[in-house]
Motif scaffolding. Structure first.
Motif, mmCIF file in Angstrom:
data_model
loop_
_atom_site.group_PDB
_atom_site.id
_atom_site.type_symbol
_atom_site.label_atom_id
_atom_site.label_comp_id
_atom_site.label_asym_id
_atom_site.label_seq_id
_atom_site.Cartn_x
_atom_site.Cartn_y
_atom_site.Cartn_z
ATOM 1 N N THR A 176 0.837 -1.207 0.000
ATOM 2 C CA THR A 176 0.000 0.000 0.000
ATOM 3 C C THR A 176 0.872 1.257 0.000
ATOM 4 N N ARG A 177 1.867 1.273 0.889
ATOM 5 C CA ARG A 177 2.723 2.452 0.989
ATOM 6 C C ARG A 177 3.580 2.629 -0.258
ATOM 7 N N LEU A 178 4.113 1.557 -0.805
ATOM 8 C CA LEU A 178 4.904 1.658 -2.036
ATOM 9 C C LEU A 178 4.054 2.174 -3.187
ATOM 10 N N SER A 179 2.824 1.708 -3.267
ATOM 11 C CA SER A 179 1.916 2.195 -4.320
ATOM 12 C C SER A 179 1.680 3.685 -4.184
ATOM 13 N N GLU A 180 1.538 4.145 -2.946
ATOM 14 C CA GLU A 180 1.341 5.580 -2.707
ATOM 15 C C GLU A 180 2.560 6.375 -3.163
ATOM 16 N N LEU A 181 3.747 5.892 -2.821
ATOM 17 C CA LEU A 181 4.970 6.609 -3.184
ATOM 18 C C LEU A 181 5.149 6.681 -4.698
ATOM 19 N N PHE A 182 4.850 5.594 -5.395
ATOM 20 C CA PHE A 182 5.005 5.608 -6.851
ATOM 21 C C PHE A 182 3.909 6.437 -7.521
ATOM 22 N N THR A 183 2.722 6.446 -6.942
ATOM 23 C CA THR A 183 1.664 7.304 -7.481
ATOM 24 C C THR A 183 2.085 8.771 -7.377
ATOM 25 N N GLN A 184 2.631 9.149 -6.226
ATOM 26 C CA GLN A 184 3.117 10.522 -6.056
ATOM 27 C C GLN A 184 4.231 10.837 -7.045
ATOM 28 N N LEU A 185 5.134 9.880 -7.248
ATOM 29 C CA LEU A 185 6.249 10.091 -8.169
ATOM 30 C C LEU A 185 5.755 10.308 -9.592
ATOM 31 N N LEU A 186 4.824 9.486 -10.016
ATOM 32 C CA LEU A 186 4.325 9.597 -11.386
ATOM 33 C C LEU A 186 3.535 10.883 -11.602
ATOM 34 N N ARG A 187 2.950 11.403 -10.549
ATOM 35 C CA ARG A 187 2.179 12.635 -10.669
ATOM 36 C C ARG A 187 3.060 13.883 -10.696
ATOM 37 N N SER A 188 4.200 13.809 -9.997
ATOM 38 C CA SER A 188 4.933 15.060 -9.818
ATOM 39 C C SER A 188 6.405 15.037 -10.220
ATOM 40 N N ASP A 189 7.079 13.875 -10.069
ATOM 41 C CA ASP A 189 8.531 13.894 -10.186
ATOM 42 C C ASP A 189 9.078 13.031 -11.310
ATOM 43 N N ALA A 190 8.227 12.591 -12.220
ATOM 44 C CA ALA A 190 8.695 11.673 -13.259
ATOM 45 C C ALA A 190 9.831 12.267 -14.088
ATOM 46 N N GLU A 191 9.817 13.579 -14.263
ATOM 47 C CA GLU A 191 10.834 14.206 -15.101
ATOM 48 C C GLU A 191 12.217 14.198 -14.452
ATOM 49 N N SER A 192 12.285 13.885 -13.162
ATOM 50 C CA SER A 192 13.577 13.924 -12.484
ATOM 51 C C SER A 192 14.409 12.666 -12.714
ATOM 52 N N SER A 193 13.826 11.632 -13.273
ATOM 53 C CA SER A 193 14.534 10.375 -13.460
ATOM 54 C C SER A 193 14.626 10.019 -14.940
ATOM 55 N N ARG A 194 15.854 9.945 -15.443
ATOM 56 C CA ARG A 194 16.063 9.549 -16.839
ATOM 57 C C ARG A 194 15.532 8.137 -17.073
ATOM 58 N N PHE A 195 15.747 7.270 -16.091
ATOM 59 C CA PHE A 195 15.301 5.881 -16.197
ATOM 60 C C PHE A 195 13.776 5.806 -16.341
ATOM 61 N N LEU A 196 13.067 6.540 -15.500
ATOM 62 C CA LEU A 196 11.608 6.509 -15.553
ATOM 63 C C LEU A 196 11.102 7.167 -16.836
ATOM 64 N N ARG A 197 11.754 8.231 -17.273
ATOM 65 C CA ARG A 197 11.355 8.864 -18.536
ATOM 66 C C ARG A 197 11.493 7.873 -19.689
ATOM 67 N N HIS A 198 12.542 7.069 -19.643
ATOM 68 C CA HIS A 198 12.766 6.063 -20.688
ATOM 69 C C HIS A 198 11.634 5.039 -20.691
ATOM 70 N N ILE A 199 11.207 4.596 -19.516
ATOM 71 C CA ILE A 199 10.103 3.635 -19.426
ATOM 72 C C ILE A 199 8.824 4.236 -19.987
ATOM 73 N N LEU A 200 8.528 5.462 -19.578
ATOM 74 C CA LEU A 200 7.288 6.103 -20.032
ATOM 75 C C LEU A 200 7.313 6.321 -21.541
ATOM 76 N N SER A 201 8.465 6.698 -22.075
ATOM 77 C CA SER A 201 8.590 6.910 -23.513
ATOM 78 C C SER A 201 8.413 5.594 -24.275
ATOM 79 N N SER A 202 9.033 4.528 -23.778
ATOM 80 C CA SER A 202 8.891 3.219 -24.431
ATOM 81 C C SER A 202 7.460 2.723 -24.349
#
Length: 386
Positions: A176-202
């Motif tokens: 539950t807590r991990l899901s909350e943290l990743f939901t927050q990340l995807l809403r606000s901080d996705a641009e801060s991670s090159r790795f996550l940007r790569h996943i979203l782009s793919s």
């Protein structure tokens, strides 16, 4: 000994050798499952289209099916076939391949400074470090990394049939807590991670935009990093304790650390076995497997098969054409294999840099309870083994 007991036995490899000599694929009437013990049988089953990662009638283990941990489990690419496996893999695998070794070394250096004496407390090196590095690469803030490492250890309890009710309750809370943290990340901080940007782009490139599956598989990356990499680091420390001369070799030639970790992955696998479930009647090496049958694949035994690796019981740093089944093979081969090896290599380099022969380092160990993982628990001075 049974194949499940072998995973945490002090030395299961004589037992595995006996199984290979008897028959590479045989039915164990007591366990009521097939056991694949040699490299050819393991490779064939892993590649067979009718041998699946989950039973058709049980996509999620009943013990967790009604909770959030079960919801995450059911979306993991490594627990699915078809599109639910292929789509997240096509988004995540290229991002994993894009991570540069220099970035891992830099991340490890930063995380090490936050650890609680990793030389005297190998748990920190084995569990906290790898998950923190992976979480940092995904883009979670540095202030959350230690919390995340603890949550992931809680969550991984849902993956083990040995977990009790309290552990499963903690797994659901962790999920539950991990899901909350990743939901927050995807809403606000996705641009801060090159790795996550790569996943979203793919994901956009293949028209995959399943938000819940993305979060589940980000948690899955952390859980796989947690146990498999912990076992790889821990078993490398066991190898160094058993062979002190290797420590001198590593100090003299630091580049050998990569060879050391790669050979440990083969020689003393952190993942000793995995399972496949027969979806449709098929014949493998002259044996008829019926729909509904279970096959236990002894990955660690396949690593020690001379068919795959000549002179398999010798520990050879410069082994040529090394074949390692520890990370699977075929369509479900772990896409994070190289990342796990790199993180483990950097962790061991940290340990070697701080190691002094005169210090009283933990040098006794047993193995954490598991049916498939081989993860040592080290003991300090007067601690008693459990």
């Amino acid at each position: 000994m049974t194949p499940f007991e072998a995973a945490t036995h002090a030395d299961p490899y004589v037992y595995y050798s006996r199984l290979r000599r008897q028959n590479g694929l045989s039915f164990d009437a007591d366990l009521r499952l097939w056991v694949a013990s040699d490299a050819q049988a393991v490779e064939t089953i892993l590649a067979h289209p009718d041998c699946r990662v989950r039973p058709l009638n049980e996509p999620i283990p009943p013990a967790i099916a009604q909770g959030i941990a079960g919801g995450i489990f059911g979306r993991l690419m490594r627990m699915n076939e078809g599109a639910r496996h292929l789509c997240p893999r096509m988004a995540i695998e290229p991002a994993l391949r894009s991570i540069e070794t220099e970035n891992i070394a830099e991340m490890v250096s930063r995380v090490v400074e936050t650890l609680d004496n990793p030389l005297e407390n190998p748990d920190e090196l084995m569990f906290t470090l790898p998950v923190s590095v992976m979480a940092g690469l995904i883009g979670l803030p540095s202030s959350r990394l230690r919390e995340v490492a603890g949550l992931v250890r809680d969550f991984t309890a849902c993956l083990s049939p040995l977990s009790d009710a309290a552990q499963l309750g903690a797994a659901h809370c962790g999920a539950t807590r991990l899901s909350e943290l990743f939901t927050q990340l995807l809403r606000s901080d996705a641009e801060s991670s090159r790795f996550l940007r790569h996943i979203l782009s793919s994901g956009e490139a293949i028209d995959w935009s399943d938000h819940d599956a993305l979060i589940a598989n980000l948690i899955g990356l952390l859980s796989q990093t947690c146990e498999a990499t912990a076992g790889l680091i821990g078993n490398t420390l066991v190898t160094l304790h058993r062979n002190p001369g290797l420590i001198a070799d590593m100090h003299t030639t630091p580049k050998l650390v990569a060879d050391l970790v790669a050979e440990v992955a083969r020689y003393d696998s952190p993942v000793q076995n995995t399972r496949r479930f027969v979806a449709k009647r098929c014949t493998v090496r002259g044996n008829v497997l019926a729909a509904g049958d279970t096959v236990l694949l002894l990955l660690a035994s396949a690593n020690r098969d001379s068919y795959a690796n000549p002179d398999p019981d010798s520990f050879l740093l410069k082994r040529t054409q090394r074949r390692t089944f520890s990370f699977g093979s075929g369509r479900h081969e772990c896409p994070g294999q190289q990342l796990a090896l790199t993180i483990a290599c950097e962790a061991i380099s940290v340990w070697l840099h701080r190691y002094t022969a005169q210090a009283d380092h933990p040098c006794r160990w047993s193995y954490l309870p598991s049916l498939n993982g081989r993860i040592p628990k080290f003991y300090r001075g007067q601690e008693n083994e459990q």
